[in-house]
Write a protein that holds these residues in place. Structure first.
Motif, PDB file in Angstrom:
ATOM      1  N   ALA A  92       0.840  -1.207   0.000  1.00  0.00           N
ATOM      2  CA  ALA A  92       0.000   0.000   0.000  1.00  0.00           C
ATOM      3  C   ALA A  92       0.871   1.252   0.000  1.00  0.00           C
ATOM      4  O   ALA A  92       0.587   2.221  -0.713  1.00  0.00           O
ATOM      5  CB  ALA A  92      -0.922  -0.002   1.216  1.00  0.00           C
ATOM      6  N   GLN A  93       1.961   1.227   0.764  1.00  0.00           N
ATOM      7  CA  GLN A  93       2.876   2.380   0.827  1.00  0.00           C
ATOM      8  C   GLN A  93       3.482   2.662  -0.547  1.00  0.00           C
ATOM      9  O   GLN A  93       3.551   3.821  -0.982  1.00  0.00           O
ATOM     10  CB  GLN A  93       3.984   2.082   1.847  1.00  0.00           C
ATOM     11  N   ALA A  94       3.909   1.611  -1.236  1.00  0.00           N
ATOM     12  CA  ALA A  94       4.493   1.778  -2.570  1.00  0.00           C
ATOM     13  C   ALA A  94       3.460   2.329  -3.553  1.00  0.00           C
ATOM     14  O   ALA A  94       3.771   3.196  -4.388  1.00  0.00           O
ATOM     15  CB  ALA A  94       5.040   0.439  -3.067  1.00  0.00           C
ATOM     16  N   THR A  95       2.231   1.845  -3.446  1.00  0.00           N
ATOM     17  CA  THR A  95       1.162   2.323  -4.332  1.00  0.00           C
ATOM     18  C   THR A  95       0.849   3.788  -4.072  1.00  0.00           C
ATOM     19  O   THR A  95       0.741   4.598  -5.000  1.00  0.00           O
ATOM     20  CB  THR A  95      -0.119   1.482  -4.133  1.00  0.00           C
ATOM     21  N   TYR A  96       0.716   4.152  -2.800  1.00  0.00           N
ATOM     22  CA  TYR A  96       0.400   5.537  -2.450  1.00  0.00           C
ATOM     23  C   TYR A  96       1.507   6.497  -2.871  1.00  0.00           C
ATOM     24  O   TYR A  96       1.237   7.604  -3.354  1.00  0.00           O
ATOM     25  CB  TYR A  96       0.160   5.670  -0.942  1.00  0.00           C
ATOM     26  N   SER A  97       2.764   6.064  -2.689  1.00  0.00           N
ATOM     27  CA  SER A  97       3.878   6.945  -3.054  1.00  0.00           C
ATOM     28  C   SER A  97       3.945   7.143  -4.564  1.00  0.00           C
ATOM     29  O   SER A  97       4.171   8.261  -5.048  1.00  0.00           O
ATOM     30  CB  SER A  97       5.198   6.366  -2.536  1.00  0.00           C
ATOM     31  N   ALA A  98       3.725   6.065  -5.328  1.00  0.00           N
ATOM     32  CA  ALA A  98       3.788   6.172  -6.790  1.00  0.00           C
ATOM     33  C   ALA A  98       2.625   6.994  -7.342  1.00  0.00           C
ATOM     34  O   ALA A  98       2.818   7.815  -8.247  1.00  0.00           O
ATOM     35  CB  ALA A  98       3.790   4.770  -7.407  1.00  0.00           C
ATOM     36  N   THR A  99       1.431   6.771  -6.808  1.00  0.00           N
ATOM     37  CA  THR A  99       0.279   7.544  -7.289  1.00  0.00           C
ATOM     38  C   THR A  99       0.400   9.013  -6.876  1.00  0.00           C
ATOM     39  O   THR A  99      -0.090   9.896  -7.578  1.00  0.00           O
ATOM     40  CB  THR A  99      -1.037   6.966  -6.755  1.00  0.00           C
ATOM     41  N   TYR A 100       1.073   9.253  -5.750  1.00  0.00           N
ATOM     42  CA  TYR A 100       1.326  10.643  -5.335  1.00  0.00           C
ATOM     43  C   TYR A 100       2.227  11.351  -6.338  1.00  0.00           C
ATOM     44  O   TYR A 100       1.951  12.486  -6.753  1.00  0.00           O
ATOM     45  CB  TYR A 100       1.954  10.663  -3.945  1.00  0.00           C
ATOM     46  N   ILE A 101       3.303  10.681  -6.747  1.00  0.00           N
ATOM     47  CA  ILE A 101       4.203  11.285  -7.736  1.00  0.00           C
ATOM     48  C   ILE A 101       3.487  11.456  -9.075  1.00  0.00           C
ATOM     49  O   ILE A 101       3.660  12.469  -9.770  1.00  0.00           O
ATOM     50  CB  ILE A 101       5.470  10.415  -7.901  1.00  0.00           C
ATOM     51  N   LEU A 102       2.672  10.474  -9.445  1.00  0.00           N
ATOM     52  CA  LEU A 102       1.895  10.585 -10.684  1.00  0.00           C
ATOM     53  C   LEU A 102       0.972  11.795 -10.615  1.00  0.00           C
ATOM     54  O   LEU A 102       0.854  12.562 -11.582  1.00  0.00           O
ATOM     55  CB  LEU A 102       1.084   9.303 -10.907  1.00  0.00           C
ATOM     56  N   TRP A 103       0.314  11.964  -9.475  1.00  0.00           N
ATOM     57  CA  TRP A 103      -0.558  13.141  -9.275  1.00  0.00           C
ATOM     58  C   TRP A 103       0.262  14.426  -9.380  1.00  0.00           C
ATOM     59  O   TRP A 103      -0.190  15.411  -9.981  1.00  0.00           O
ATOM     60  CB  TRP A 103      -1.213  13.038  -7.892  1.00  0.00           C
ATOM     61  N   LEU A 104       1.462  14.417  -8.806  1.00  0.00           N
ATOM     62  CA  LEU A 104       2.312  15.605  -8.822  1.00  0.00           C
ATOM     63  C   LEU A 104       2.690  15.990 -10.251  1.00  0.00           C
ATOM     64  O   LEU A 104       2.720  17.184 -10.601  1.00  0.00           O
ATOM     65  CB  LEU A 104       3.568  15.333  -7.987  1.00  0.00           C
ATOM     66  N   THR A 105       2.963  14.995 -11.085  1.00  0.00           N
ATOM     67  CA  THR A 105       3.327  15.293 -12.472  1.00  0.00           C
ATOM     68  C   THR A 105       2.152  15.877 -13.250  1.00  0.00           C
ATOM     69  O   THR A 105       2.353  16.636 -14.205  1.00  0.00           O
ATOM     70  CB  THR A 105       3.816  14.025 -13.194  1.00  0.00           C
ATOM     71  N   LYS A 106       0.925  15.530 -12.857  1.00  0.00           N
ATOM     72  CA  LYS A 106      -0.250  16.100 -13.514  1.00  0.00           C
ATOM     73  C   LYS A 106      -0.444  17.566 -13.122  1.00  0.00           C
ATOM     74  O   LYS A 106      -1.019  18.352 -13.878  1.00  0.00           O
ATOM     75  CB  LYS A 106      -1.509  15.312 -13.146  1.00  0.00           C
ATOM     76  N   GLN A 107       0.027  17.923 -11.916  1.00  0.00           N
ATOM     77  CA  GLN A 107      -0.081  19.319 -11.473  1.00  0.00           C
ATOM     78  C   GLN A 107       0.970  20.202 -12.141  1.00  0.00           C
ATOM     79  O   GLN A 107       0.725  21.382 -12.389  1.00  0.00           O
ATOM     80  CB  GLN A 107       0.078  19.405  -9.939  1.00  0.00           C
ATOM     81  N   ILE A 108       2.139  19.628 -12.416  1.00  0.00           N
ATOM     82  CA  ILE A 108       3.231  20.375 -13.060  1.00  0.00           C
ATOM     83  C   ILE A 108       3.773  19.552 -14.237  1.00  0.00           C
ATOM     84  O   ILE A 108       4.877  19.005 -14.170  1.00  0.00           O
ATOM     85  CB  ILE A 108       4.347  20.703 -12.049  1.00  0.00           C
ATOM     86  N   PRO A 109       3.002  19.438 -15.318  1.00  0.00           N
ATOM     87  CA  PRO A 109       3.392  18.585 -16.452  1.00  0.00           C
ATOM     88  C   PRO A 109       4.702  18.983 -17.108  1.00  0.00           C
ATOM     89  O   PRO A 109       5.374  18.145 -17.722  1.00  0.00           O
ATOM     90  CB  PRO A 109       2.213  18.743 -17.424  1.00  0.00           C
ATOM     91  N   GLU A 110       5.112  20.252 -16.966  1.00  0.00           N
ATOM     92  CA  GLU A 110       6.357  20.680 -17.609  1.00  0.00           C
ATOM     93  C   GLU A 110       7.587  20.026 -16.970  1.00  0.00           C
ATOM     94  O   GLU A 110       8.693  20.074 -17.537  1.00  0.00           O
ATOM     95  CB  GLU A 110       6.492  22.211 -17.542  1.00  0.00           C
ATOM     96  N   PHE A 111       7.422  19.426 -15.804  1.00  0.00           N
ATOM     97  CA  PHE A 111       8.542  18.783 -15.125  1.00  0.00           C
ATOM     98  C   PHE A 111       8.528  17.263 -15.292  1.00  0.00           C
ATOM     99  O   PHE A 111       9.268  16.556 -14.608  1.00  0.00           O
ATOM    100  CB  PHE A 111       8.525  19.134 -13.628  1.00  0.00           C
ATOM    101  N   TRP A 112       7.681  16.748 -16.191  1.00  0.00           N
ATOM    102  CA  TRP A 112       7.550  15.295 -16.348  1.00  0.00           C
ATOM    103  C   TRP A 112       8.882  14.646 -16.756  1.00  0.00           C
ATOM    104  O   TRP A 112       9.287  13.633 -16.194  1.00  0.00           O
ATOM    105  CB  TRP A 112       6.463  14.976 -17.371  1.00  0.00           C
ATOM    106  N   SER A 113       9.559  15.232 -17.724  1.00  0.00           N
ATOM    107  CA  SER A 113      10.826  14.650 -18.187  1.00  0.00           C
ATOM    108  C   SER A 113      11.877  14.665 -17.075  1.00  0.00           C
ATOM    109  O   SER A 113      12.672  13.727 -16.929  1.00  0.00           O
ATOM    110  CB  SER A 113      11.351  15.423 -19.405  1.00  0.00           C
ATOM    111  N   GLU A 114      11.864  15.733 -16.275  1.00  0.00           N
ATOM    112  CA  GLU A 114      12.807  15.823 -15.150  1.00  0.00           C
ATOM    113  C   GLU A 114      12.512  14.753 -14.101  1.00  0.00           C
ATOM    114  O   GLU A 114      13.419  14.149 -13.533  1.00  0.00           O
ATOM    115  CB  GLU A 114      12.719  17.221 -14.517  1.00  0.00           C
ATOM    116  N   PHE A 115      11.242  14.495 -13.879  1.00  0.00           N
ATOM    117  CA  PHE A 115      10.836  13.432 -12.959  1.00  0.00           C
ATOM    118  C   PHE A 115      11.398  12.096 -13.434  1.00  0.00           C
ATOM    119  O   PHE A 115      11.972  11.323 -12.660  1.00  0.00           O
ATOM    120  CB  PHE A 115       9.309  13.341 -12.875  1.00  0.00           C
ATOM    121  N   GLN A 116      11.205  11.818 -14.711  1.00  0.00           N
ATOM    122  CA  GLN A 116      11.629  10.534 -15.264  1.00  0.00           C
ATOM    123  C   GLN A 116      13.147  10.355 -15.169  1.00  0.00           C
ATOM    124  O   GLN A 116      13.650   9.272 -14.898  1.00  0.00           O
ATOM    125  CB  GLN A 116      11.193  10.419 -16.722  1.00  0.00           C
ATOM    126  N   GLU A 117      13.881  11.440 -15.402  1.00  0.00           N
ATOM    127  CA  GLU A 117      15.343  11.368 -15.357  1.00  0.00           C
ATOM    128  C   GLU A 117      15.854  11.074 -13.948  1.00  0.00           C
ATOM    129  O   GLU A 117      16.839  10.361 -13.766  1.00  0.00           O
ATOM    130  CB  GLU A 117      15.947  12.683 -15.857  1.00  0.00           C
TER     131      GLU A 117
END
Length: 392
Positions: free
Chosen positions: A340-365
């Motif tokens: 559950a912790q891994a799921t919540y953390s990953a979905t949190y980051i996914l949510w964060l990328t939707k709020q600031i889509p211009e940083f998606w590539s930086e997230f991936q790197e």
């Protein structure tokens, strides 16, 4: 003796009664033994009262309710027929409505009758009496909508007329916490506490945020308290935008946010797999993006301030990715909390990328755990179609 008369005499004989409970008849013998030598009021089968605590037999509730309802309706009809100004009739209405509401806390007509009498008298002592009475009702019916609504009516009625309003608000907040300790996930109580925030001073709001931290830290699965803290933070942010807000207060607001974020991270690492903590972090992140990162897009903003904000933003992103990396490990054991912790953390980051889509590539790197989509599919394969649609 008439049941209702006996009940009302006990209530009148001890005006300091602060708790009412309903007891099975078989428990009265035990209560009598425990109270040997003490000043207890008891008939052995129906009522027991000691130390300002009143017990009523569950067998007596229905007949007592029927009697109280008939007496209240008769008193109200007489009160309406003869009109205002009769203190005796007003006293009867208040007495019978008190008995009725202790037995049936959501009897709206009884609450309205008390509002009618008290609003006509306009005496501060009567308003204070209503706070005491509704607290007594909440002792046996902690989720009563009508009782909490009645308290809000009292507070609105005395606002501007009572010099001790801030003290009353503080006691209201303490009452909610006390009731929430006994009545888990009590949305009505916490909703009342959230409502109080609009009447608090800046200092009181900051104090409430600090005071409620211990309770929240011990009840990490109860989202209600975190919702209350979010309400306090929103009020603090709102006050920081006012024209009379000092630069020092704005700096204090920034510090409050930072402390809350660090505290939330500590709780997330200590209590594995608690969704309420991750939801609270989303709120804190959104606050930062809306309130503290606006300088990045403000053309009138000084260049040095933009650079400082940009550096802070990058630091914030790095910290969130570090948190993801530390929460993404799922040990090979039978405990579902780590998954559950891994799921919540990953979905949190996914949510964060939707709020600031211009940083998606930086997230991936910067992800050291591999592809985010792969991770989500691994820890939560039953939602793989959802991850495909959100990430692609």
């Amino acid at each position: 003796m008439d049941l209702l008369l006996q009940f009302q005499r006990i209530l009148e004989s001890d005006p300091l009664i602060d708790e009412v409970g309903f007891v099975h008849p078989t428990q009265f013998a035990t209560l009598a033994e425990d109270s040997t030598g003490d000043a207890a009021i008891s008939d052995g089968t129906t009522f027991w009262c000691r130390d300002h605590k009143l017990g009523v037999s569950t067998q007596a509730v229905l007949p007592l309710y029927n009697e109280a309802k008939r007496a209240f309706i008769a008193a109200m009809e007489e009160y309406k027929r003869l009109g205002d100004g009769d203190d005796g009739l007003e006293s009867e209405v208040m007495k019978h409505s008190k008995a009725l509401l202790l037995l049936s806390s959501d009897f709206g007509t009884a609450w309205n009758s008390r509002k009618l009498v008290v609003s006509k008298k306009q005496q501060l002592s009567m308003y204070m009496g209503e706070l005491l009475f509704s607290a007594l009702v909440l002792s046996c019916s902690p989720k009563s909508d009508q009782a909490w609504s009645h308290r809000r009516w009292v507070i609105k009625s005395i606002t501007g007329k009572c010099s001790a309003l801030q003290e009353i608000l503080g006691k209201e907040s303490e009452l909610v916490e006390k009731i929430a300790e006994r009545s888990k996930m009590n949305y009505r109580a916490w909703n009342h506490r959230c409502w109080l925030v609009s009447y608090m001073t800046r200092e009181q709001v900051l104090h409430e945020l600090k005071k409620s931290r211990n309770w929240a830290g011990l009840h990490v699965a109860d989202n209600c308290c975190f919702h209350y803290r979010r309400r306090l933070i929103l009020r603090i942010l709102k006050d920081s935008k006012l024209e009379n807000a000092s630069p020092g207060y704005s700096a204090e607001v920034s510090e409050v946010w930072k402390e809350e974020l660090d505290w939330n991270e500590m709780l997330i690492k200590r209590y594995i797999g608690r969704e309420a903590l991750w939801l609270h972090r989303r709120f804190l992140s959104l606050c930062w993006m809306k309130q503290f990162a606006t300088n990045l897009h403000d053309v009138s903003c000084h260049f040095e301030l933009k650079i400082s904000t940009s550096n802070s933003f990058n630091s914030f992103i790095d910290n969130e990715l570090h948190l993801l990396n530390s929460c993404s490990t799922v040990p090979n054991n039978d405990f579902e909390d780590f998954q559950a912790q891994a799921t919540y953390s990953a979905t949190y980051i996914l949510w964060l990328t939707k709020q600031i889509p211009e940083f998606w590539s930086e997230f991936q790197e910067k992800l050291t755990i591999g592809n985010l989509k792969t991770m989500l599919s691994k820890v939560c394969p039953e939602r793989s179609f959802l991850w495909d649609s959100l990430i692609d």
